[in-house]
Design a protein around this motif. Sequence first.
Motif, PDB file in Angstrom:
ATOM      1  N   LEU A   1      33.433 -13.780  -6.814  1.00  0.00           N
ATOM      2  CA  LEU A   1      33.855 -12.979  -7.625  1.00  0.00           C
ATOM      3  C   LEU A   1      35.056 -13.659  -8.888  1.00  0.00           C
ATOM      4  O   LEU A   1      35.773 -14.400  -7.965  1.00  0.00           O
ATOM      5  CB  LEU A   1      34.716 -11.697  -7.516  1.00  0.00           C
ATOM      6  CG  LEU A   1      33.423 -10.797  -6.761  1.00  0.00           C
ATOM      7  CD1 LEU A   1      33.796  -9.854  -5.606  1.00  0.00           C
ATOM      8  CD2 LEU A   1      32.228 -10.023  -7.899  1.00  0.00           C
ATOM      9  N   ASN A   2      36.007 -13.363  -9.723  1.00  0.00           N
ATOM     10  CA  ASN A   2      36.670 -13.522 -10.920  1.00  0.00           C
ATOM     11  C   ASN A   2      38.118 -13.439  -9.724  1.00  0.00           C
ATOM     12  O   ASN A   2      38.229 -12.022  -9.040  1.00  0.00           O
ATOM     13  CB  ASN A   2      36.901 -12.691 -11.700  1.00  0.00           C
ATOM     14  CG  ASN A   2      35.812 -13.721 -12.822  1.00  0.00           C
ATOM     15  OD1 ASN A   2      36.187 -15.544 -13.017  1.00  0.00           O
ATOM     16  ND2 ASN A   2      35.031 -12.644 -13.465  1.00  0.00           N
ATOM     17  N   PRO A   3      39.268 -13.466  -9.632  1.00  0.00           N
ATOM     18  CA  PRO A   3      40.501 -13.742  -8.927  1.00  0.00           C
ATOM     19  C   PRO A   3      41.057 -12.622  -9.571  1.00  0.00           C
ATOM     20  O   PRO A   3      41.053 -12.118 -11.317  1.00  0.00           O
ATOM     21  CB  PRO A   3      41.218 -14.928  -9.133  1.00  0.00           C
ATOM     22  CG  PRO A   3      40.401 -15.617  -9.372  1.00  0.00           C
ATOM     23  CD  PRO A   3      38.724 -15.738 -10.741  1.00  0.00           C
ATOM     24  N   PRO A   4      41.761 -11.440  -8.869  1.00  0.00           N
ATOM     25  CA  PRO A   4      42.454 -10.652  -9.090  1.00  0.00           C
ATOM     26  C   PRO A   4      43.538 -10.966  -9.930  1.00  0.00           C
ATOM     27  O   PRO A   4      44.099 -11.390  -9.610  1.00  0.00           O
ATOM     28  CB  PRO A   4      42.302  -9.553  -7.845  1.00  0.00           C
ATOM     29  CG  PRO A   4      42.183 -11.014  -6.517  1.00  0.00           C
ATOM     30  CD  PRO A   4      42.032 -12.153  -6.676  1.00  0.00           C
ATOM     31  N   VAL A   5      43.716  -9.961 -10.667  1.00  0.00           N
ATOM     32  CA  VAL A   5      45.137 -10.193 -12.253  1.00  0.00           C
ATOM     33  C   VAL A   5      45.993  -9.227 -10.730  1.00  0.00           C
ATOM     34  O   VAL A   5      46.299  -8.383 -10.075  1.00  0.00           O
ATOM     35  CB  VAL A   5      44.716  -9.127 -12.681  1.00  0.00           C
ATOM     36  CG1 VAL A   5      43.681 -10.326 -13.893  1.00  0.00           C
ATOM     37  CG2 VAL A   5      44.117  -8.525 -12.995  1.00  0.00           C
ATOM     38  N   THR A   6      47.053  -9.265 -11.497  1.00  0.00           N
ATOM     39  CA  THR A   6      48.472  -9.274 -11.287  1.00  0.00           C
ATOM     40  C   THR A   6      48.382  -7.313 -11.542  1.00  0.00           C
ATOM     41  O   THR A   6      47.807  -7.060 -12.843  1.00  0.00           O
ATOM     42  CB  THR A   6      50.049  -9.931 -11.506  1.00  0.00           C
ATOM     43  OG1 THR A   6      49.729  -9.765 -13.527  1.00  0.00           O
ATOM     44  CG2 THR A   6      49.880 -11.460 -11.081  1.00  0.00           C
ATOM     45  N   LYS A   7      49.378  -7.000 -10.974  1.00  0.00           N
ATOM     46  CA  LYS A   7      49.423  -5.202 -11.494  1.00  0.00           C
ATOM     47  C   LYS A   7      49.427  -5.210 -12.894  1.00  0.00           C
ATOM     48  O   LYS A   7      48.768  -4.302 -13.397  1.00  0.00           O
ATOM     49  CB  LYS A   7      50.440  -4.959 -10.724  1.00  0.00           C
ATOM     50  CG  LYS A   7      50.684  -4.914  -9.285  1.00  0.00           C
ATOM     51  CD  LYS A   7      51.335  -3.744  -8.819  1.00  0.00           C
ATOM     52  CE  LYS A   7      51.149  -3.598  -7.426  1.00  0.00           C
ATOM     53  NZ  LYS A   7      52.315  -2.884  -6.726  1.00  0.00           N
ATOM     54  N   ASP A   8      50.172  -6.398 -14.283  1.00  0.00           N
ATOM     55  CA  ASP A   8      50.574  -6.037 -15.201  1.00  0.00           C
ATOM     56  C   ASP A   8      49.743  -6.960 -15.875  1.00  0.00           C
ATOM     57  O   ASP A   8      49.035  -6.777 -16.996  1.00  0.00           O
ATOM     58  CB  ASP A   8      52.155  -6.588 -15.393  1.00  0.00           C
ATOM     59  CG  ASP A   8      52.231  -8.330 -15.295  1.00  0.00           C
ATOM     60  OD1 ASP A   8      51.245  -8.554 -14.670  1.00  0.00           O
ATOM     61  OD2 ASP A   8      53.157  -8.677 -15.049  1.00  0.00           O
ATOM     62  N   GLY A   9      48.446  -7.281 -15.003  1.00  0.00           N
ATOM     63  CA  GLY A   9      47.717  -7.674 -15.883  1.00  0.00           C
ATOM     64  C   GLY A   9      47.206  -9.352 -16.138  1.00  0.00           C
ATOM     65  O   GLY A   9      46.467  -9.295 -17.064  1.00  0.00           O
ATOM     66  N   LYS A  10      48.195  -9.610 -15.607  1.00  0.00           N
ATOM     67  CA  LYS A  10      48.330 -11.002 -15.663  1.00  0.00           C
ATOM     68  C   LYS A  10      47.395 -11.965 -14.400  1.00  0.00           C
ATOM     69  O   LYS A  10      46.910 -11.299 -13.871  1.00  0.00           O
ATOM     70  CB  LYS A  10      49.159 -11.767 -15.621  1.00  0.00           C
ATOM     71  CG  LYS A  10      50.506 -11.176 -16.897  1.00  0.00           C
ATOM     72  CD  LYS A  10      52.201 -11.621 -16.937  1.00  0.00           C
ATOM     73  CE  LYS A  10      52.327 -11.097 -18.657  1.00  0.00           C
ATOM     74  NZ  LYS A  10      54.031 -11.479 -18.466  1.00  0.00           N
ATOM     75  N   LYS A  11      46.662 -12.832 -15.101  1.00  0.00           N
ATOM     76  CA  LYS A  11      47.009 -13.794 -14.057  1.00  0.00           C
ATOM     77  C   LYS A  11      47.798 -14.363 -13.234  1.00  0.00           C
ATOM     78  O   LYS A  11      48.451 -14.912 -13.806  1.00  0.00           O
ATOM     79  CB  LYS A  11      45.524 -15.024 -14.715  1.00  0.00           C
ATOM     80  CG  LYS A  11      44.079 -14.608 -15.688  1.00  0.00           C
ATOM     81  CD  LYS A  11      43.196 -15.399 -16.607  1.00  0.00           C
ATOM     82  CE  LYS A  11      42.445 -15.040 -17.698  1.00  0.00           C
ATOM     83  NZ  LYS A  11      41.968 -16.332 -18.076  1.00  0.00           N
ATOM     84  N   ASN A  12      47.109 -14.337 -12.183  1.00  0.00           N
ATOM     85  CA  ASN A  12      47.887 -15.422 -10.651  1.00  0.00           C
ATOM     86  C   ASN A  12      47.578 -16.508 -10.283  1.00  0.00           C
ATOM     87  O   ASN A  12      45.880 -16.494  -9.916  1.00  0.00           O
ATOM     88  CB  ASN A  12      47.644 -13.896  -9.781  1.00  0.00           C
ATOM     89  CG  ASN A  12      48.945 -14.654  -9.209  1.00  0.00           C
ATOM     90  OD1 ASN A  12      49.058 -15.213  -7.961  1.00  0.00           O
ATOM     91  ND2 ASN A  12      50.101 -14.100  -8.771  1.00  0.00           N
ATOM     92  N   ARG A  13      47.989 -17.954 -10.518  1.00  0.00           N
ATOM     93  CA  ARG A  13      48.138 -18.790 -10.293  1.00  0.00           C
ATOM     94  C   ARG A  13      47.159 -19.130  -8.783  1.00  0.00           C
ATOM     95  O   ARG A  13      46.243 -19.709  -8.550  1.00  0.00           O
ATOM     96  CB  ARG A  13      48.980 -19.747 -10.129  1.00  0.00           C
ATOM     97  CG  ARG A  13      49.032 -20.853  -9.888  1.00  0.00           C
ATOM     98  CD  ARG A  13      48.087 -22.330 -10.651  1.00  0.00           C
ATOM     99  NE  ARG A  13      47.739 -23.546  -9.592  1.00  0.00           N
ATOM    100  CZ  ARG A  13      47.983 -24.609  -9.699  1.00  0.00           C
ATOM    101  NH1 ARG A  13      48.731 -24.766 -11.440  1.00  0.00           N
ATOM    102  NH2 ARG A  13      47.616 -26.017  -8.936  1.00  0.00           N
ATOM    103  N   GLU A  14      47.917 -18.760  -8.386  1.00  0.00           N
ATOM    104  CA  GLU A  14      48.030 -18.555  -6.517  1.00  0.00           C
ATOM    105  C   GLU A  14      46.636 -17.955  -5.721  1.00  0.00           C
ATOM    106  O   GLU A  14      45.569 -18.569  -5.176  1.00  0.00           O
ATOM    107  CB  GLU A  14      48.808 -17.770  -5.866  1.00  0.00           C
ATOM    108  CG  GLU A  14      50.171 -18.272  -5.239  1.00  0.00           C
ATOM    109  CD  GLU A  14      51.289 -17.840  -4.546  1.00  0.00           C
ATOM    110  OE1 GLU A  14      51.195 -16.794  -3.508  1.00  0.00           O
ATOM    111  OE2 GLU A  14      52.744 -18.134  -4.174  1.00  0.00           O
ATOM    112  N   ASN A  15      46.442 -16.917  -6.984  1.00  0.00           N
ATOM    113  CA  ASN A  15      44.435 -16.347  -6.547  1.00  0.00           C
ATOM    114  C   ASN A  15      43.634 -17.864  -7.353  1.00  0.00           C
ATOM    115  O   ASN A  15      42.547 -17.543  -6.166  1.00  0.00           O
ATOM    116  CB  ASN A  15      44.424 -14.944  -7.234  1.00  0.00           C
ATOM    117  CG  ASN A  15      45.594 -13.582  -6.536  1.00  0.00           C
ATOM    118  OD1 ASN A  15      45.851 -13.606  -5.915  1.00  0.00           O
ATOM    119  ND2 ASN A  15      45.643 -12.678  -7.965  1.00  0.00           N
TER     120      ASN A  15
END
Length: 434
Positions: free
Chosen positions: A378-392
């Motif tokens: 699946l698509n990587p989860p985003v952070t709590k504030d809706g931003k993409k996370n490089r580690e993910n």
Amino acid sequence: MALDLGTLVTAVELVQKIIALYQRIDSLPQQMTQLGRRMERLNIFLVRLESFVKKNNTKQPALAPGPLFSGQVEDLGKLLEGIKGNAAKVYDLFDRYEKGILSRSMNIEFRAKWMSQVWFSLVDSSPDKVQAIMEEIDYERGILSDYLGLMAIDKAHEESPGPSSPRSGRKAEKTGGNASGAVMKRPSPSPSRSPAPPRRSCKILFVDPYNEGRSVAAEALVKLLGQLTLKGHGDWRIADVCSAGFFAKNKGDCVDVIDGLDYSRRTFKLPWKPGAQSPSRMAMAAVFDNKWSDYPFKQDIRAEMTARTSCGMRKDMFTRFDFIFVFALREHDNMVKLREAVRKRVEAEGRVLARGKGRVLQLGAYLSRRKGAVREILNPPVTKDGKKNRENWNWKVSEIKTALKAFLKREMDWEQPNDKGTAMGKKTLEVGKA
């Protein structure tokens, strides 16, 4: 077309009648021996499916554990009809051979054993016709294996044919004659290996909804693995690799077909993205900003991938590509529905989709399984504030790369080169070149 238990049972019974004939005949042309071995392997997968369906007391595997959606159930039903049709052709071949009938339509028979040498050059049994049947059986067995994975059927059945397989009383070793009269030993079947040689000049396509993240990352990784393999003087069998977006309009010619699909669930139909979308910078950074495969070709591939824009679905994708990879069950169901819709349109125009092309697979089928279940990527989860996370994204790219390597090893007999991308790795490869 729904999956009918009667069709499955009929296919199993017919395949097992073929195996009984194959095992009864003492001498066979080489092609017939190969055909018999294919039927033994096909029987293993059919018996597993039959056992699963009967155990769950349902004609529709969609109601059983490891659910299939409506498009997948219909696709599996068509697959079983195709298997039954090909099994009927194979049974006729073995039955005619045993009875000495060259052609039923022309009522030609042979009585002398030496006539078997020319059996495949006459009337209904040319080598080309038999080869075409074998290729279709290989293709069908591959798709059937894919569905067993999607349905989470216990993989343990693959190691033995089970009590339903007609093996009792078989001689430990039999001989067969090839078309030139030479005698050959008939090897025992090995369910762990395909009887067909690995594909060469293979073309693969990766598809996600918008052709921005996972599909582009997978395309880039295959191109990197290809260059790394060639630099290490390995055997690389991928002739072309591309990616596309199911709901991307740019460069696509299937928009009206996709809009008209009868989706298994309303949530399976996503909004369209009409413009030319660039690849996700986070996804590209996860692929390229590291020391893996750190050679000059890496920057060339990065420039190529970052300059591209999204591509929508095209009708010729189902005849152009051997494998079409998706990343989730929803995407698999949508894709088999699209393939069927395209097939109907093509046939309405008096044309036919080529067999053996457009095999739809979930890439997660090549990841390690738990209880036989296919993992979704699946698509990587985003952070709590809706931003993409490089580690993910790093983790997601690592997951995709692991699945790709497993696919290459299983389907292409690929051998992994030194891929550390360190000075030691480069030195090792240069030594190999010398």
